[in-house]
Design a protein around this motif. Sequence first.
Motif, PDB file in Angstrom:
ATOM      1  N   THR A   1       0.799  -1.225   0.000  1.00 27.30           N
ATOM      2  CA  THR A   1       0.000   0.000   0.000  1.00 27.30           C
ATOM      3  C   THR A   1       0.836   1.280   0.000  1.00 27.30           C
ATOM      4  O   THR A   1       0.271   2.368  -0.063  1.00 27.30           O
ATOM      5  CB  THR A   1      -0.915   0.051   1.238  1.00 27.30           C
TER       6      THR A   1
ATOM      7  N   HIS B   1      -4.614   0.470  -5.924  1.00 27.63           N
ATOM      8  CA  HIS B   1      -5.749   0.418  -5.007  1.00 27.63           C
ATOM      9  C   HIS B   1      -6.844   1.405  -5.429  1.00 27.63           C
ATOM     10  O   HIS B   1      -8.035   1.115  -5.260  1.00 27.63           O
ATOM     11  CB  HIS B   1      -5.281   0.692  -3.583  1.00 27.63           C
TER      12      HIS B   1
ATOM     13  N   ALA C   1      -3.376  -7.706  -3.131  1.00 27.97           N
ATOM     14  CA  ALA C   1      -4.798  -7.410  -2.945  1.00 27.97           C
ATOM     15  C   ALA C   1      -5.466  -6.933  -4.226  1.00 27.97           C
ATOM     16  O   ALA C   1      -6.702  -6.918  -4.312  1.00 27.97           O
ATOM     17  CB  ALA C   1      -4.966  -6.357  -1.854  1.00 27.97           C
ATOM     18  N   CYS C   2      -4.663  -6.534  -5.207  1.00 25.27           N
ATOM     19  CA  CYS C   2      -5.208  -6.010  -6.473  1.00 25.27           C
ATOM     20  C   CYS C   2      -5.034  -6.976  -7.636  1.00 25.27           C
ATOM     21  O   CYS C   2      -5.378  -6.639  -8.775  1.00 25.27           O
ATOM     22  CB  CYS C   2      -4.536  -4.681  -6.810  1.00 25.27           C
TER      23      CYS C   2
END
Length: 331
Positions: free
Chosen positions: A177, A186, A303-304
């Motif tokens: 992040t 994100h 997460a992406c």
Amino acid sequence: MKVLLTGASGLVGHATLLAALARGHEVLAVGHERLPPLPVAAAAQKKALAIQCDLTDDAALDRLIFDYYPGAIINAAALSSQAAVDAKPELAEKLNVALPRRLSQIAFHLSSRLIHLSTDFVFDGEGGPYRSTDVPMPRTYYGQLKLMAEKEVLRFGGDHVVVLRITVVNGNSPTGTRGVHEKLFHTWAAGKVATLFSDEMRQPVSAINVGDVLTELVERPNLHGLFHWAGPDVLSRYDMGRAILRHFGLPETLVASALAAEQPDADIRPRKLELILPPLLGKLKAVPTPFEQQLEELTVPAACQTWYDGARQTTGGVATTGRRFVQGRDF
């Protein structure tokens, strides 16, 4: 050498951890809010140890350092943006000023090296390119705090310290992040277009490259004082975003251009933060990494990944990147 590394769970800190281990140092990786992730092999061989410590607690910090007795301290811990400082101003003063002051005092007492990270935001962005000897004029409270820290470190640390100013950092963070491209991913995965300024110029620097520089500075006791380090390319945030899109085979419609000069906070936004790298450049084996080469280091945040796979299938874009082995994750 025994190296104590604060901020080891962050973008630059983690890259520095990997660089120090690769050069044969023993590292105590310290995280303020999170336990820093360690490479499996280094942890198994006891070349690295991870600890979570409240770095604003002087007593706890003193015990940690005096028990470990490092030959060098690298301070990569900070609230590293104006937004973070605005959200937690009291914590920002403790982490961004009081902590480096205390570290410089302890380093001087132990005759240890201290390498402290600072920022290009100590300048106002109006009179560059900037030498390390130029008079700072920070526009933001974040920049003011970092300038205060520089003065404290140089005041108390003497010939044992290096203050290294760096610029916006490009790379893969442990949380997925913190890097420039990670924040963009994100935003896109949330179904939004990223609006980026075309009139704010920076010199993006590779986190891996900064880690190498910090580690080399640990090994160079003949170097002390205040230095600059950055990438060789001066780019707008909008140009960075477009280059990242092209690299990952995504449509350029995912970024939009805007002018920082037209924003409500325009008076505190530095326009062009270009750093002059000599005299440090040329004294080190490390050299600045071009932006195109920095792109080769980037991976899609975990997460992406699902969003990215779907976006690639929808657009049919061709990425210039593929599966890469990443130090600390794969070996």
